[in-house]
Write a protein that holds these residues in place. Structure first.
Motif, short mmCIF file in Angstrom:
data_model
loop_
_atom_site.label_atom_id
_atom_site.label_comp_id
_atom_site.label_asym_id
_atom_site.label_seq_id
_atom_site.Cartn_x
_atom_site.Cartn_y
_atom_site.Cartn_z
N TYR B 52 42.33 113.87 15.23
CA TYR B 52 42.69 114.78 13.84
C TYR B 52 41.09 115.65 13.82
O TYR B 52 41.13 116.65 13.13
N PHE B 53 40.07 115.23 14.37
CA PHE B 53 38.78 115.78 14.38
C PHE B 53 38.24 116.22 15.54
O PHE B 53 38.08 115.33 16.43
N PRO B 54 37.83 117.29 15.85
CA PRO B 54 37.30 117.63 17.06
C PRO B 54 36.06 117.07 17.58
O PRO B 54 35.52 117.00 18.52
N ASP B 55 34.96 116.89 16.18
CA ASP B 55 34.02 115.99 16.62
C ASP B 55 33.49 115.30 15.21
O ASP B 55 33.83 115.72 14.31
N LYS B 56 32.11 114.77 15.42
CA LYS B 56 31.45 114.18 14.16
C LYS B 56 31.25 115.26 13.11
O LYS B 56 31.84 114.86 11.83
N LEU B 57 30.85 116.30 13.58
CA LEU B 57 30.49 117.13 12.40
C LEU B 57 31.51 117.58 11.57
O LEU B 57 31.63 117.91 10.44
N ALA B 58 32.80 118.00 12.14
CA ALA B 58 33.93 118.43 11.58
C ALA B 58 34.36 117.19 10.45
O ALA B 58 34.65 117.55 9.48
N ILE B 59 34.16 115.92 10.52
CA ILE B 59 34.41 114.84 9.88
C ILE B 59 33.47 114.99 8.61
O ILE B 59 33.92 115.07 7.39
N ALA B 60 32.16 115.20 8.97
CA ALA B 60 31.21 115.41 8.03
C ALA B 60 31.71 116.74 7.17
O ALA B 60 31.50 116.66 5.86
N GLU B 61 31.96 117.81 7.72
CA GLU B 61 32.46 118.79 7.16
C GLU B 61 33.65 118.44 5.98
O GLU B 61 33.61 119.12 4.82
N ALA B 62 34.60 117.99 6.48
CA ALA B 62 35.78 117.32 5.72
C ALA B 62 35.00 116.72 4.42
O ALA B 62 35.59 116.69 3.24
N ILE B 63 34.33 115.71 4.64
CA ILE B 63 33.65 114.93 3.43
C ILE B 63 32.70 116.02 2.54
O ILE B 63 33.09 115.94 1.41
N ALA B 121 28.69 125.75 11.38
CA ALA B 121 28.84 127.04 11.40
C ALA B 121 29.88 127.59 10.26
O ALA B 121 29.95 128.61 9.49
N ARG B 122 30.92 126.84 10.19
CA ARG B 122 31.90 127.24 9.18
C ARG B 122 32.08 126.45 7.83
O ARG B 122 32.88 126.36 7.02
N SER B 123 30.82 125.91 7.51
CA SER B 123 30.72 125.32 6.37
C SER B 123 31.08 126.23 5.00
O SER B 123 30.48 127.33 5.23
N THR B 124 31.51 125.58 4.00
CA THR B 124 31.80 126.24 2.77
C THR B 124 30.57 126.19 1.75
O THR B 124 30.61 126.28 0.80
#
Lengths: 200, 200, 200, 200
Positions: B52-63, B121-124
Motif C-alpha cells: 500500500y505504500f511505495p516507501d517509508k516516506l510515503a507512510i510518514a506522509e500519510a501520518i 516532494a508532494r507534501s502538503t
DNA sequence: GATGAATGAGTATTCATTCAT
DNA sequence: TATGAATGAATACTCATTCAT
C-alpha cells in the motif's frame, strides 16, 4: 572522553576530530554523522577517533559543549557593559542583541544539536539551559511586576520560549539580521514586560 | 499510496499500518522509524506494508496528512463561534485556546513530524503552514495597528513564531494545559497587539 | 574500486573476494551472484567486500577485466611467433588455435560474462571487442580478396561471429579440444577466405 | 500446466496470460519477469495465473514452446517448395532465407529465451534442437562430401553453430535483413559445403 | 600512539506463492 | 473459478566498533 590527551600532538588530534565532526554534523545532520567520514575529514584514522571518544555520541557531546560555550560567550558579549541604572528599554535592547548574536554563531549546527542529536546521559545541556533561564529571570525581575519567585519563573519561561521560537524561525528563514525582525522582537519583549508591570 | 485497498479486510490493514506507524514515529523518532518494526507493531507482514505504500516516506506522509487535518480541526473547533463584533481580548482568547488545543493533539508526534521527517516532494505541509500563517495575519489585521500588508506580514510571523515557541516549550515540559501558561500566553499576545495599536 | 588495499593483508582479502566471486558467478550465473554468498565463499564478511567494491557490478567488472586479460593473453600466445611470410593456411591454423585457447580459459564464466552480466557504464568490454575484431580484420585483409575497407569489415564480422558461434557451441558441448572440431573449424575459415579470394 | 482449461472462457484467460507474459519477458528480461506484472498486463489476478501454471518457469516454458513453433514454421515456410533436383546453391539460398526468417520472428524474446531463461526439467527445447540439427544434417548430406554418419554429424554441428553465431550477432546489431549479410552468409555456407565436397 | 582492515547486525525493499473470500 | 490481500524469505548495502599490526 575515554582518555585525556597528554601530549601536544594528541591535543591537536582531538581538536582536529572535533573540528571535523562539527562540520560533518552541521552539513549532514545526525543521521549521516558517520565516524568514518569524521575520521576522513579530520585526516585521521577511525582508530584514533575511538582512542579519545568512547562512541559517536561522545563526539556529539563534545561538539555541543563547545558550541554552548560559544553561545554563552556571544550572549555575554553584548550584555557585559550594561549599566544597572540604564532604563529598561536599553537593558532589553542589549539582551535581545545578545540573543541574536548567540543564535548567529552556527545556526545549522545549532538546529541539528537541538532537534536531532539525542541527549547523552551525562550531557551538560541542562546546565546550559538553567544558566540561560537565569538570565531571562533576571531580566524579568529587573523589569518589576508581580515579584514572587514562582511568577517570575513562569514569566521567564514564557519569555524565553517565545523569544527562542521567534529567533529560531527567523534563523530558518535567513532573517536573523533583518532590522525589522529586531524591532519587532524588542517590541514583543518590552510589551510583555511592560504589561506585567502594569498588572502590578 | 501505491494501491487503493478495495476490500474491507485491506482497509483494516492500511489503518492498522498507519496507526502503528504513528506510534512508532512518535515514540522512536524518524531515525528509528523502521518498516520492520512498523509491520510488527501493526501485526502485519512487511509485504503488506509495501503493498500500500511505495516507501517509508510515503507512510510518514500519510501520518503527516492525518495529523495536520486533526490539528486544523482542533484549531477551527474553538474558533468557529467567535462573534466578529466581540472585543479583541475575547477574539484572542479563542485563538489562543485553538492553538493550545491544536498542540494537544499529539505533541511527540508533532515534534518529530516538524523537526525530523524530511519533506517529501508532494507534501502538503507548505499548504498547511500557509493556512496557519493566514490565521495569524487575520488576527493582526483585526487588532488594528500599522496596516499595510508588509507590516502585517512581519507582525504575523513574529507573533506566530513566538506563540509556537511558547506552546512547544510548554508541551515539552508537559505544561500545555496549565492555566498560568494560558494566562501568560494571552498576556503576551495582547500586549504585543496592543503595543502595535498604540504605535499607529 | 572504492579503496586501494594498502596492507598485505587487504591485498589478500581483495584477491580472495575476486577469486570467490569468479567461482560464484561461473557456477550460479548473474541472477544468483549474491554478495552474501560471495563473502561466505571468500571466507570474509560482507563489510569487507563493500570496503573495496562500491557494488555488485563493480565486482563483476573486476572479474570481466581479469578474464578478458587472460583471454587476450591466450589469443596472443599462439599468435606471437607467426612468420609474416608463412602461407595463409599456416597463419589461419595459428589464429584458430589462439581462438580455441582463448575460449578454453573459463567457458562457463565466459558465457555468463557475455550473456548475462549487464555492461557497466565504465566497462572495458567494448575495447576488448574492438581489439578482437581488429584481429579478424587483419586476417581477412592478409588473405586477399575484395580489398576496400567496408568489405573487409563485413567479412571480418561474418567470420568472427561464425567462429565465435562454433567455438561457443563446442565449449557448451565440451568439445572444444576435439581434433575433429579443430579440423572443421579450419576448413570453415579457409574455405570462406579462399572463396573471397576467388571472387576478386 | 497445472490444469487444462476446459471452458472457452478459460482458454481465453490462458492465452491472455501467455500473451502478456511474452511481452513482459521480451521487454524486461528474465530477471524482471514478475508474476504480478504479468497478471496486471494480462488484466487478470495473480490467483488466476497460478490456477493454470504451477510456477513462473512453467509460463516461460509455454512461451518457449509457442516461440519455437513459430520459428519452425518460419523455417519451413521458405523451405517447403524446394525442388529436390534444384542445384545446391538454390537449395542453400532457401535454407539460409529460412534461417533468417526464423530469427526475425521475435529477436528480443529469442535472445532472452536462449540466454537467460533456465531450462525447465521438462522442457521441449532439446526436441527442437534435434529437429533443427536434422535439417542442417540433411543439407550437409545432400551437398555430398564425406558421407558416413559421424562425419555428417560433425559437419552439421559446425555449420549450424557457425550460422547461428552469425545470425545472432547480426540480430544483435540489427543487421539481420541487410543484403550484404545474406550474401556473405551464403558464401560461408556454400564455401564450407563445397570444400567438403572437394575433400571427398 | 596510530592505522586501517575486518566485522556483522541492521535496514529498506522485492516478489513468488498461498489462500480466505 | 476468480480475486487480490497477505506472507516472509531473500538481497544489496551501511556503518559503529574492534583489534592485529
Amino acid at each position: 572522553m575515554r582518555k585525556a590527551p597528554r601530549q601536544q600532538r594528541s591535543r591537536v588530534t582531538v581538536d582536529a576530530i572535533v573540528e571535523a565532526a562539527t562540520r560533518v554534523l552541521a552539513r549532514r545532520g545526525w543521521a549521516r554523522f558517520t565516524t568514518n567520514e569524521i575520521a576522513a575529514v579530520a585526516g585521521v584514522s577511525v582508530g584514533s577517533l575511538y582512542q579519545y571518544f568512547p562512541d559517536k555520541l561522545a563526539i556529539a557531546e563534545a561538539i555541543r559543549q563547545r558550541h554552548l560555550d560559544e553561545v554563552l560567550a556571544a550572549l555575554n558579549g553584548s550584555d557585559a557593559d550594561v549599566d544597572a541604572s540604564a532604563p529598561l528599554s536599553r537593558r532589553v535592547e542589549r539582551f535581545v542583541d545578545g540573543v541574536i548574536a548567540a543564535h548567529s554563531v552556527d545556526q545549522a549546527l545549532h538546529r541539528v544539536l537541538v532537534d536531532e542529536v539525542p541527549l547523552a546521559a551525562r550531557s551538560t545541556y541542562p546546565e546550559f539551559e538553567a544558566e540561560y533561564q537565569r538570565r531571562y529571570r533576571a531580566l524579568v525581575v529587573e523589569s518589576g511586576g508581580p515579584g514572587d519567585g514562582a511568577d517570575a519563573d513562569i514569566a521567564a519561561r514564557m519569555l524565553s520560549s517565545a523569544v527562542e521560537g521567534a529567533v529560531h524561525a527567523a534563523a530558518r528563514r535567513g532573517d536573523l539580521d533583518a532590522p525589522a525582525m529586531r524591532t519587532e522582537l524588542l517590541r514583543l519583549v518590552l510589551a510583555y514586560l511592560g504589561d506585567r508591570q502594569r498588572t502590578d
